[in-house]
Design a protein around this motif. Sequence first.
Motif, mmCIF file in Angstrom:
data_model
loop_
_atom_site.group_PDB
_atom_site.id
_atom_site.type_symbol
_atom_site.label_atom_id
_atom_site.label_comp_id
_atom_site.label_asym_id
_atom_site.label_seq_id
_atom_site.Cartn_x
_atom_site.Cartn_y
_atom_site.Cartn_z
ATOM 1 N N GLN A 135 -14.657 -33.068 -4.291
ATOM 2 C CA GLN A 135 -14.830 -33.790 -3.036
ATOM 3 C C GLN A 135 -15.095 -32.820 -1.883
ATOM 4 N N TYR A 164 -11.318 -43.835 3.279
ATOM 5 C CA TYR A 164 -11.938 -44.528 2.148
ATOM 6 C C TYR A 164 -11.000 -44.511 0.949
ATOM 7 N N GLN A 222 -10.507 -41.343 -1.270
ATOM 8 C CA GLN A 222 -10.909 -40.144 -0.522
ATOM 9 C C GLN A 222 -9.760 -39.150 -0.443
ATOM 10 N N CYS A 236 -3.063 -40.141 3.661
ATOM 11 C CA CYS A 236 -4.242 -40.866 3.202
ATOM 12 C C CYS A 236 -5.377 -40.671 4.192
ATOM 13 N N LEU A 237 -6.597 -40.994 3.742
ATOM 14 C CA LEU A 237 -7.787 -40.939 4.577
ATOM 15 C C LEU A 237 -8.486 -42.297 4.514
ATOM 16 N N GLU A 294 -11.574 -34.538 4.012
ATOM 17 C CA GLU A 294 -12.438 -34.813 5.161
ATOM 18 C C GLU A 294 -12.422 -33.586 6.061
ATOM 19 N N ILE A 348 -17.756 -42.747 -3.560
ATOM 20 C CA ILE A 348 -16.926 -41.537 -3.546
ATOM 21 C C ILE A 348 -17.406 -40.601 -4.650
ATOM 22 N N GLN A 384 -18.693 -31.861 -1.864
ATOM 23 C CA GLN A 384 -19.541 -32.930 -1.311
ATOM 24 C C GLN A 384 -19.387 -33.011 0.204
ATOM 25 N N VAL A 385 -18.167 -32.839 0.685
ATOM 26 C CA VAL A 385 -17.924 -32.864 2.129
ATOM 27 C C VAL A 385 -18.711 -31.746 2.817
ATOM 28 N N VAL A 409 -17.285 -36.803 5.023
ATOM 29 C CA VAL A 409 -16.515 -37.417 3.942
ATOM 30 C C VAL A 409 -17.241 -37.241 2.607
ATOM 31 N N PRO A 410 -16.538 -37.442 1.486
ATOM 32 C CA PRO A 410 -17.136 -37.205 0.164
ATOM 33 C C PRO A 410 -17.894 -38.394 -0.411
ATOM 34 N N LEU A 411 -18.794 -38.975 0.403
ATOM 35 C CA LEU A 411 -19.598 -40.096 -0.074
ATOM 36 C C LEU A 411 -21.004 -39.611 -0.403
#
Length: 139
Positions: A52, A118, A121, A115-116, A124, A43, A55-56, A35-37
């Motif tokens: 994102q 977070y 987000q 939707c995902l 993913e 986020i 980052q993923v 995930v893009p955290l």
Amino acid sequence: MIRRVTAPALFPPPTYSHASVVEAGTKLAFLAGAVPLDERGEIVGPGDPVRQAEQVIANLREQLRAVGSDLEHVLSTDVYVVSGEPSALSAVWEVVESSGLGAGPHSSTLLGVACLGYTGQLVEITATAVVPERPGDGR
């Protein structure tokens, strides 16, 4: 170790294979969705699916490193993008291709979803990878 297959009777896929075959006895890793955290749980790239996706991919690399693998050993991915627009999916796929995941090419499914998990987000990626044997480690 990995045999990537494109079925000759099907339309050739542009940047992925139809299947990946691994011989029995090979160690596999089944990774949870990357995930893009960032490291603080924030986020990265709010509203920007390309940022994102970057980052993923970075987080996916870390997951793979933790199990002794890397992007080149990924067999299969599912790429989820919060969008109904093919252009958004294509932009994310360009990040996937340029990351080294497309070097196989690996088997992949690209999906537009509602939707995902977070808030905020947009991207993913789940993955399955081979964990290669390292000389002298008994694996």
